[in-house]
Design a protein around this motif. Structure first.
Motif, PDB file in Angstrom:
ATOM      1  N   PRO A  19      -3.560   0.387   6.462  1.00  0.00           N
ATOM      2  CA  PRO A  19      -2.238   0.699   5.889  1.00  0.00           C
ATOM      3  C   PRO A  19      -1.696   2.060   6.319  1.00  0.00           C
ATOM      4  O   PRO A  19      -0.583   2.432   5.945  1.00  0.00           O
ATOM      5  CB  PRO A  19      -2.536   0.710   4.385  1.00  0.00           C
ATOM      6  CG  PRO A  19      -3.949   1.220   4.301  1.00  0.00           C
ATOM      7  CD  PRO A  19      -4.661   0.700   5.527  1.00  0.00           C
TER       8      PRO A  19
ATOM      9  N   ILE B 165       1.876   3.987   5.503  1.00  0.00           N
ATOM     10  CA  ILE B 165       1.855   5.083   4.520  1.00  0.00           C
ATOM     11  C   ILE B 165       2.468   6.340   5.152  1.00  0.00           C
ATOM     12  O   ILE B 165       3.264   7.051   4.517  1.00  0.00           O
ATOM     13  CB  ILE B 165       0.399   5.322   4.034  1.00  0.00           C
ATOM     14  CG1 ILE B 165      -0.040   4.130   3.155  1.00  0.00           C
ATOM     15  CG2 ILE B 165       0.262   6.645   3.296  1.00  0.00           C
ATOM     16  CD1 ILE B 165      -1.516   4.105   2.796  1.00  0.00           C
TER      17      ILE B 165
ATOM     18  N   SER C 199       0.842  -1.211   0.000  1.00  0.00           N
ATOM     19  CA  SER C 199       0.000   0.000   0.000  1.00  0.00           C
ATOM     20  C   SER C 199       0.868   1.249   0.000  1.00  0.00           C
ATOM     21  O   SER C 199       0.621   2.206  -0.747  1.00  0.00           O
ATOM     22  CB  SER C 199      -0.894   0.025   1.248  1.00  0.00           C
ATOM     23  OG  SER C 199      -1.909  -0.924   1.127  1.00  0.00           O
TER      24      SER C 199
ATOM     25  N   THR D 110      -6.234   2.493   0.837  1.00  0.00           N
ATOM     26  CA  THR D 110      -5.096   2.988   0.047  1.00  0.00           C
ATOM     27  C   THR D 110      -5.613   3.757  -1.175  1.00  0.00           C
ATOM     28  O   THR D 110      -5.107   4.840  -1.496  1.00  0.00           O
ATOM     29  CB  THR D 110      -4.208   1.798  -0.398  1.00  0.00           C
ATOM     30  OG1 THR D 110      -3.908   1.008   0.746  1.00  0.00           O
ATOM     31  CG2 THR D 110      -2.924   2.275  -1.050  1.00  0.00           C
TER      32      THR D 110
ATOM     33  N   VAL E  43       1.245   4.434  -2.778  1.00  0.00           N
ATOM     34  CA  VAL E  43       1.128   5.864  -2.458  1.00  0.00           C
ATOM     35  C   VAL E  43       2.402   6.597  -2.907  1.00  0.00           C
ATOM     36  O   VAL E  43       2.329   7.686  -3.502  1.00  0.00           O
ATOM     37  CB  VAL E  43       0.860   6.062  -0.946  1.00  0.00           C
ATOM     38  CG1 VAL E  43       0.956   7.536  -0.562  1.00  0.00           C
ATOM     39  CG2 VAL E  43      -0.511   5.496  -0.579  1.00  0.00           C
TER      40      VAL E  43
END
Ligand code: NAD
Length: 356
Positions: A292, A296, A20, A348, A24
C-alpha cells in the motif's frame, strides 16, 4: 478543518490500497485535528461493468465538486478486449482532461534500507536519490497536430508550446523547490528544437522571480546519462510532456522499487489527482499481497499539494521511512531479506503505529 476527497478505487488491488491510504489519512486527521470525508465514485473496469462506460458523468461531477481525488488503479484482463474508447484507461485520460491537470509530479526516492534494490552501482546509489520530476501533461507533441501524407509514406507529429503553458508548470516546479533543496533543473533540447529554445527562455524568466532557487538547464540526452551517472545532483526537474514521459520512467527504475512510488497530477486549482505509479496488479488482487506504500505516499502528496499540510505530509513520509528502516517488508520489496512478508493490512498497521 474538513476536506472532501473523491475516491476512485478502480480495479484489481485498487480498492485495497485506497482503503489503506484512507486509514492512514484518518490517523493523521486524529493526530492533527482534521476531518477527511470520503465519497467513492466508479472509474475504469468497475464503471464499465456497472454503467457501460469507463468514466460516468457522475464521477466527473463528483470529482469536480471535491477538494481532491485519490485514485487506486484501473484496468485488468477482463476489459482488455474492449474497443479503445471503452477501455478502462480511457477513464484516466478523461478525468485528467476534465480536471485540467497539466502538471504531473513524480518523486523518485531511493530508501537507504532498500538501496541494494537499485540497479545502479553501489558507489553511485550510496550518494542517494531524492528527486521530483515535474512533467508537462497536456501539451507538446502528444497533443500537437499530426498526420500522414496521402500515400501513407510520410507521417508527422508537432511539438508545440506556448509561453503560458511553460510558465504555469515552471511556477509549480520553483514553488516545490522552495520546500526542498532549492534547485530546479530544466530539461530541453534547445540546441536543436525551437520549442525548446522558447521553453528555456521562459523558464529563465520565471526563475528570476525565485532568486532563492538555483536554476540550471540540461539537454535531454545529457539528462538521460546524468540520471544513471550521478542522480544525487537532481532536486526538482521540470520538463516537457515527451521528455518527462521517458525520463520519469528512467528515474523510477533507478530507485529499484517502483511499487513504492507515488504521483500527483495537478492543474490551476488546488484540487488534483493523486495515485500510485503502478497499475492494478490483477495477478495479486484479493490475495492481501498488495504493497500500500505508493498509495499512502500519494495521500501524503495530496496533503502537501492540495491542502498545504506540509507537516502532516512529512509525518506520513517519515512513518514510511521508519517502517522500512525497521526492516518491515511486503512481498514485492523483500529482496534478500528473510523476514516474513507483511500483508497490505499489516503494512498499513505498521505505518499507522509509526505515526503515533
Ligand atoms: P502493474 O503495475 O499492475 O503490475 C506489474 C507487476 O508489479 C505485477 O507483478 C504486480 O503484481 C506488481 N505490483 C504492482 N503494484 C504492486 C503493489 N502495490 N504491490 C505489490 N506488487 C505490485 O502493471 P501491469 O501488470 O502492466 O498492468 C496491470 C493492469 O494495470 C493493466 O490493465 C494496465 O493497463 C493497468 N495499469 C493501470 C495504471 C493506472 O491505473 N494508472 C497504470 C499502469 C497499468
Amino acid at each position: 478543518m474538513n476536506y472532501n476527497i473523491a475516491l476512485l478505487r478502480g480495479d484489481g488491488i485498487g480498492p485495497e490500497i485506497v482503503d489503506s491510504a484512507c486509514r492512514v489519512l484518518d490517523k493523521i486527521g486524529e493526530k492533527y485535528g482534521h476531518k477527511f470525508n470520503y465519497t467513492p465514485y466508479l472509474m475504469g473496469g468497475c464503471a464499465i461493468d456497472a454503467t457501460g462506460v469507463p468514466l460516468p458523468q457522475e464521477t466527473i461531477d463528483g470529482c469536480l465538486a471535491s477538494d481532491s481525488v485519490l485514485l487506486g488503479a484501473v484496468g485488468g484482463p477482463k476489459w482488455d478486449t474492449l474497443p479503445g474508447h471503452l477501455r478502462p484507461e480511457k477513464g484516466l485520460l478523461g478525468i485528467r482532461a476534465a480536471l485540467g491537470l497539466y502538471t504531473n509530479i513524480r518523486p523518485a526516492k531511493l530508501y537507504a534500507s532498500l538501496s541494494a534494490e537499485s540497479p545502479l552501482r553501489a558507489d553511485i546509489s550510496a550518494r542517494g536519490i531524492d528527486l521530483v520530476m515535474f512533467r508537462e501533461l497536456i501539451g507538446g507533441i502528444y497533443f500537437g497536430e499530426r498526420g500522414r501524407s496521402e500515400d501513407g509514406l510520410t507521417a508527422y507529429d508537432t511539438e508545440k508550446y506556448s509561453t503560458y503553458e511553460i510558465e504555469r508548470i515552471a511556477h509549480a516546479a520553483f514553488k516545490a523547490a522552495r520546500l526542498r533543496r532549492k534547485k530546479v533543473t530544466s530539461i530541453d533540447k534547445a540546441n536543436v528544437l525551437e520549442s525548446s529554445r522558447l521553453w528555456r527562455e521562459t523558464v529563465h524568466k520565471v526563475a528570476a522571480e525565485y532568486p532563492d532557487v538555483t536554476c540550471e538547464d540540461m539537454l535531454v540526452d545529457n539528462a538521460a546519462m546524468q540520471l544513471v551517472k550521478n542522480p544525487a545532483q537532481f532536486d526538482v526537474i521540470v520538463t516537457s510532456n515527451i521528455f518527462g514521459d521517458i525520463l520519469s520512467d528512467e528515474a523510477s527504475q533507478i530507485t529499484g522499487s517502483i511499487g513504492l512510488l507515488p504521483s500527483a497530477s495537478i492543474g490551476d486549482s488546488t484540487r488534483g489527482l493523486y495515485e500510485p505509479i503502478h497499475g492494478s496488479a490483477p495477478d495479486i488482487a484479493g490475495t492481501g499481497k498488495a504493497n500500500p506504500i505508493a498509495t499512502i505516499l500519494s495521500a501524503a502528496m495530496m496533503l502537501r499539494y492540495a491542502f498545504a499540510l506540509e507537516t502532516e505530509a512529512r509525518a506520513i513520509e517519515k512513518a514510511v521511512d521508519d517502517v522500512l528502516a525497521a526492516g518491515h517488508r511486503t512481498g514485492d520489496i523483500l529482496g534478500a531479506s528473510t523476514v516474513t512478508p507483511l500483508s497490505c493490512v499489516e503494512m498499513t498497521d505498521k505505518i499507522i503505529e509509526a505515526i503515533c
